[in-house]
Design an enzyme around this catalytic site. Structure first.
Site, PDB file in Angstrom:
ATOM      1  N   THR A 121      47.312-104.740 -14.040  1.00 24.49           N
ATOM      2  CA  THR A 121      46.135-104.855 -13.356  1.00 24.49           C
ATOM      3  C   THR A 121      46.309-105.328 -11.595  1.00 24.49           C
ATOM      4  OG1 THR A 121      44.891-105.579 -15.068  1.00 24.49           O
ATOM      5  CG2 THR A 121      44.049-106.346 -13.066  1.00 24.49           C
ATOM      6  N   PHE A 152      42.013-101.524 -20.543  1.00 27.89           N
ATOM      7  CA  PHE A 152      41.041-102.258 -20.783  1.00 27.89           C
ATOM      8  C   PHE A 152      41.140-102.651 -22.185  1.00 27.89           C
ATOM      9  CE2 PHE A 152      39.265 -99.216 -17.720  1.00 27.89           C
ATOM     10  CZ  PHE A 152      38.870 -99.905 -16.893  1.00 27.89           C
ATOM     11  N   ASN A 208      36.031-107.148 -15.724  1.00 30.23           N
ATOM     12  CA  ASN A 208      36.744-108.366 -16.025  1.00 30.23           C
ATOM     13  C   ASN A 208      35.728-109.500 -15.491  1.00 30.23           C
ATOM     14  OD1 ASN A 208      38.424-107.398 -17.963  1.00 30.23           O
ATOM     15  ND2 ASN A 208      40.371-108.390 -16.752  1.00 30.23           N
ATOM     16  N   CYS A 260      44.167-113.014 -18.676  1.00 28.85           N
ATOM     17  CA  CYS A 260      43.459-111.752 -17.857  1.00 28.85           C
ATOM     18  C   CYS A 260      42.291-112.467 -16.928  1.00 28.85           C
ATOM     19  CB  CYS A 260      42.966-110.734 -18.601  1.00 28.85           C
ATOM     20  SG  CYS A 260      44.330-109.967 -19.668  1.00 28.85           S
ATOM     21  N   LYS A 263      42.910-115.265 -14.244  1.00 30.37           N
ATOM     22  CA  LYS A 263      43.678-114.335 -13.105  1.00 30.37           C
ATOM     23  C   LYS A 263      43.163-113.629 -12.576  1.00 30.37           C
ATOM     24  CE  LYS A 263      46.756-111.418 -14.641  1.00 30.37           C
ATOM     25  NZ  LYS A 263      46.306-110.106 -14.028  1.00 30.37           N
TER      26      LYS A 263
END
Ligand code: UGA
Length: 430
Positions: A121, A152, A208, A260, A263
């Site tokens: 990512t 994903f 996200n 995830c 962040k």
């Protein structure tokens, strides 16, 4: 196809293994020798249901191998996935040091045309960044393309997410390179979206951040429900039936953790600021999330004060069920807050105990939930493991000194818990 995956974290290890399972020859590379040694002896460095079986099968059938030698992986493969960590820096930006190092190594060892795929990512613009580094440091005059192919998958259901993704996003600089990636993913027979590199990079963060926004939104509604005497689980159900809203990611609780969402929301915030765009929507999402544990801790302290000498049993430490991952886990913040108030803490998690022992100090590690309950003034559910849902509540209650059950994930029906003699405090309800 010959594929190299650099980085054997969640994303790298699972995608590499799934590509091998689809019949490709995959070399997984990591610079941490201990991890590669573990993998070569059949031991998984992470807990992920179904992973070990799939790794062992593909290693045995010689489609999957693990090495620390990045040069081997690069030379032998046409497609090279970069799947290294991009942790947050102190200012919230993504740290691209590992991506940069890998790009330099690719430049050093590539000896013919390569497709380099950013799977990590990474903020928008990283495709260009990687391209420039390789261009600058390459030793042979060979051609290459840089692609963005965000992942994903969710921890805990990573294999299924990888085999049956809702969509596959491929951000490419030209159509020729798109064909190679389409070929690689064709066996999955899932919807594929071809975009430019920048759009693909943003799709990952936007997805996200949107899911994180849903969670913070329902937690905001939960706060109102607590004051108004409503029930957030019913409110979420009523909202979720609207197909435009959908029922997923509307579970109120202690907020989002893991490696995830915290962040990535911060990183997108930095991107927005870099472009001088108003990001107050994301700031609110993050602030609401950071307030979840302090708010719940206050409710616990209100009921139990004075805290000194009180014994609190924590059920669940992982940031979510079906993983042993403790990164940004809500349990750690809650335990820290309760220890500060001089409470005694007992803990249990079905799979994260080994990791927890490396991190948590001054707590008692227990062998199961009933052991946690022994002599406790209160129990607190932090992670919604299935095995906690079906505990014998009478037995649990009888083991305790007090009678409070604080449910940070709303896993119990009030009636059932109160029948067992508990005083029940949960999220988004009075
Ligand atoms: C998340 C995304 O769901 C994946 O699609 C993405 O690939 C991944 O991040 C990533 O970027 O690598 P993950 O962090 O593994 O996956 O876990 P989730 O299941 O999304 O849960 C994240 C956090 O949100 C957890 O702390 C969970 O407890 C919390 N959550 C989730 C809620 O509080 N309420 C919900 O309704 C759903």
């Amino acid at each position: 196809m010959n594929v190299c995956v650099i980085g054997t974290g969640y994303v790298g290890l699972v995608t590499g293994t799934v590509f091998a399972d689809l019949g490709n020859e995959v070399i997984c590379v990591d610079n941490v020798k201990k991890k590669i040694d573990m993998l070569n002896s059949g031991v998984m460095p992470i807990y992920e249901p179904g992973l070990r079986e799939m790794v062992l099968r593909n290693v045995e059938e010689k489609r999957l191998s693990f090495t620390t030698k990045i040069s081997d992986g690069i030379r032998k493969s046409k497609v090279i996935f970069i799947a290294v960590g991009t942790p947050p820096k102190a200012n919230g930006e993504s740290d691209l040091t590992a991506v940069e190092e890998v790009a330099r190594e690719i430049a050093r060892y590539m000896d013919d045309y390569k497709i380099i795929v950013n799977k990590s990512t990474v903020p928008v613009g990283t495709g260009n960044f990687v391209r420039n580094i390789i261009e600058k440091f390459k030793r042979n005059n060979c051609d290459f393309d840089v692609v963005s192919n965000p992942e994903f998958l969710k921890e805990g259901s990573a294999i299924a997410d990888c085999l049956y993704p809702d969509r596959i996003v491929i951000g490419v600089p030209n159509h020729h390179v798109a064909m190679a990636l389409l070929e690689l993913y064709a066996p999955l027979e899932r919807p594929m979206l071809i975009t430019d590199v920048e759009s693909a990079e943003i799709i990952k963060y936007a997805s996200n951040a949107f899911l994180a926004t849903k969670i913070s939104f329902i937690n905001f509604i939960a706060n109102i429900c607590e004051k108004a005497g409503a029930d957030v689980t019913l409110v979420a159900k009523g909202m979720g039936y609207d197909s435009r809203i959908g029922s997923h990611f509307l579970q109120a609780g202690l907020g989002f953790g893991g490696s995830c969402f915290p962040k990535d929301t911060l990183s997108l915030l930095c991107t927005a600021k870099k472009f001088k765009e108003d990001a107050s929507i994301l700031e609110s999402v993050i602030k609401l999330n950071e307030n979840r544990v302090p708010r719940f801790a206050n409710r616990i302290m209100e009921k139990l004060k004075p805290m000194k000498g009180k014994v609190i049993g924590i059920l669940g430490l992982a940031f979510k069920p079906n993983t042993d991952d403790l990164r940004d886990a809500k349990s750690l913040v809650l335990i820290r807050d309760l220890l500060k108030k001089k409470a005694s803490i007992k803990v249990f998690d079905p799979v994260a105990m080994d990791n927890a022992k490396n991190i948590l100090k001054n707590v008692t590690f227990c062998k199961n939930a009933y052991d946690v309950a022994k002599g406790a003034d209160a129990l607190v559910v932090v992670t919604e493991w299935n095995e906690f849902k079906l505990l014998n509540l009478d037995k649990l209650r009888q083991n305790m000194r007090g009678s409070y059950l604080f449910d940070g994930r709303n896993i119990y029906a009030r009636e059932r818990v109160e029948r067992a003699g508990f005083k029940y405090i949960c999220i988004g309800m009075r």
